[in-house]
Design an enzyme around this catalytic site. Sequence first.
Site, short mmCIF file in Angstrom:
data_model
loop_
_atom_site.label_atom_id
_atom_site.label_comp_id
_atom_site.label_asym_id
_atom_site.label_seq_id
_atom_site.Cartn_x
_atom_site.Cartn_y
_atom_site.Cartn_z
N ARG A 26 0.83 -1.22 0.00
CA ARG A 26 0.00 0.00 0.00
C ARG A 26 0.86 1.26 0.00
O ARG A 26 0.54 2.26 0.65
CB ARG A 26 -0.97 0.00 1.19
CG ARG A 26 -1.93 -1.19 1.16
CD ARG A 26 -2.94 -1.09 0.02
NE ARG A 26 -3.93 -0.09 0.27
CZ ARG A 26 -5.06 -0.28 0.97
NH1 ARG A 26 -5.33 -1.46 1.46
NH2 ARG A 26 -5.91 0.68 1.14
N ARG A 30 -3.16 7.26 0.63
CA ARG A 30 -3.52 8.51 1.30
C ARG A 30 -2.41 9.16 2.10
O ARG A 30 -2.52 10.31 2.48
CB ARG A 30 -4.74 8.28 2.20
CG ARG A 30 -6.03 8.25 1.43
CD ARG A 30 -7.19 7.95 2.32
NE ARG A 30 -7.09 6.60 2.83
CZ ARG A 30 -7.86 6.11 3.80
NH1 ARG A 30 -8.75 6.86 4.39
NH2 ARG A 30 -7.72 4.85 4.20
N ARG A 39 -5.93 12.01 -7.00
CA ARG A 39 -7.08 11.11 -6.94
C ARG A 39 -8.39 11.87 -6.88
O ARG A 39 -9.40 11.41 -7.40
CB ARG A 39 -6.96 10.21 -5.70
CG ARG A 39 -6.29 8.91 -5.92
CD ARG A 39 -7.24 7.85 -6.50
NE ARG A 39 -8.04 7.22 -5.46
CZ ARG A 39 -9.31 7.43 -5.25
NH1 ARG A 39 -9.96 8.27 -6.00
NH2 ARG A 39 -9.95 6.81 -4.29
N ASP A 75 -6.94 -3.01 -7.18
CA ASP A 75 -7.48 -3.53 -5.92
C ASP A 75 -7.79 -5.00 -6.12
O ASP A 75 -8.02 -5.45 -7.26
CB ASP A 75 -8.74 -2.77 -5.49
CG ASP A 75 -9.07 -3.07 -4.03
OD1 ASP A 75 -8.48 -2.44 -3.14
OD2 ASP A 75 -9.87 -3.98 -3.77
N TYR A 150 -15.04 -11.53 1.47
CA TYR A 150 -15.82 -10.34 1.09
C TYR A 150 -17.15 -10.74 0.43
O TYR A 150 -18.18 -10.14 0.70
CB TYR A 150 -15.02 -9.44 0.14
CG TYR A 150 -13.95 -8.63 0.85
CD1 TYR A 150 -14.31 -7.64 1.77
CD2 TYR A 150 -12.60 -8.84 0.62
CE1 TYR A 150 -13.35 -6.90 2.43
CE2 TYR A 150 -11.63 -8.11 1.28
CZ TYR A 150 -12.01 -7.13 2.18
OH TYR A 150 -11.06 -6.40 2.83
#
Length: 348
Positions: A26, A30, A39, A75, A150
């Site tokens: 990652r 952010r 973004r 992702d 998920y």
Amino acid sequence: MDTSPPVLIQAMRCEPVGRTPVWFMRQAGRSLPEYRALRGGGSILEAVADPELAAELTLQPVRRYGVDAAILFSDIVVPLVAIGVGIEVQPGRGPVLDQRFSSDDDVGRLRPLEPESDLPAMLDTIRIVLHETDVPLIGFAGAPFTLASYLVEGGPSRTFALTKRLMHAEPEAWHRLLGAIAQISLASLRAQILAGASAVQLFDSWVGALSRAEYEEFALPASRTILEGLADLAAPRIHFGVGTGELLAPMAAAGADVLGVDWRVPLDVAAARAAGSAPGKLALQGNLDPAICLAPTDVVLEATDSVLGAARQLPGHVFNLGHGVLPETDPGVLKAIVEHVHERTEQQ
Ligand code: CP3
């Protein structure tokens, strides 16, 4: 001209290295102001559908940190979205399904992936990145257990109760579900390698929820299908999960070249747990606690030295965090880690 492979690939193959390679799970995200600026407010799924933007987001951390690998900006749910599964990735939360998978009938919602027509933006992103940098690109996919969690929970979970219910109550449906996901992740990874990814990582982020017996029966076979299904390609394979201290031996036997270790188990202990399971030499990847990166730099570099100390006897080591970069991380700290690892491990 230097024709030797990049240091990342040498370390992954347990060959001698000039210095220990570093990258961060990652690393795009952010914690980078340039990421937030580029973004904007759209969904990550919109960003990955735009190859120029996704390539730029892939390259930002390479430029900023001087890491030894780029990781594709994408992702783990992207291939599932591409075959029509209704998934939204909510900021701060993660993937959420419009309709969760609850029975054997739902497995029919997963059709085979045809990467060239289903993932054109991902493959274009890879081609653009290769054109822009000599740093090797790591492709990735979600492991069947983590993706299934998920689908079955309908979103992120702490207990994985619905997932384990399906696994134990309807094992045939479970195995059909994992088999279908394995084929999707395998097709995606093969296409990423053929498009130019130098290495791949299989993310089984949430598999630490399983006991070793559950792992061996319900998760390992489908992960092995993926890892062994890449054996004919030259790209080394990394196999990573979180909370896997009890699972390192069976994970080491699944067919990867590199075992990713979270921060809970020192790398020398992890190597001992994995010893004898892998068919050949096994490199390790990890494993600085991402939360330690929020401490002052001198504390972080001391912790970095303990990771390097524990890795000293390994046949191959790729320095990384034990899980993804936390959004609150100061980019300057990550840059300091890269420089420190390079300095400390430079061969004379
Ligand atoms: O490593 C990288 O920099 C490459 C990009 C990457 C992303 N997701 C981008 C992303 C990678 C390798 C992933 C993999 C991924 N996605 C995993 C496995 C890695 C891990 O962390 O264990 C998992 C479990 C997911 C599912 C997912 N997607 C989660 C849990 C989240 C977090 C939600 C949040 O906002 O905290 C996402 C969203 C996501 N994927 C973001 C990014 C940069 C953040 C959202 C955004 O910027 O819009």
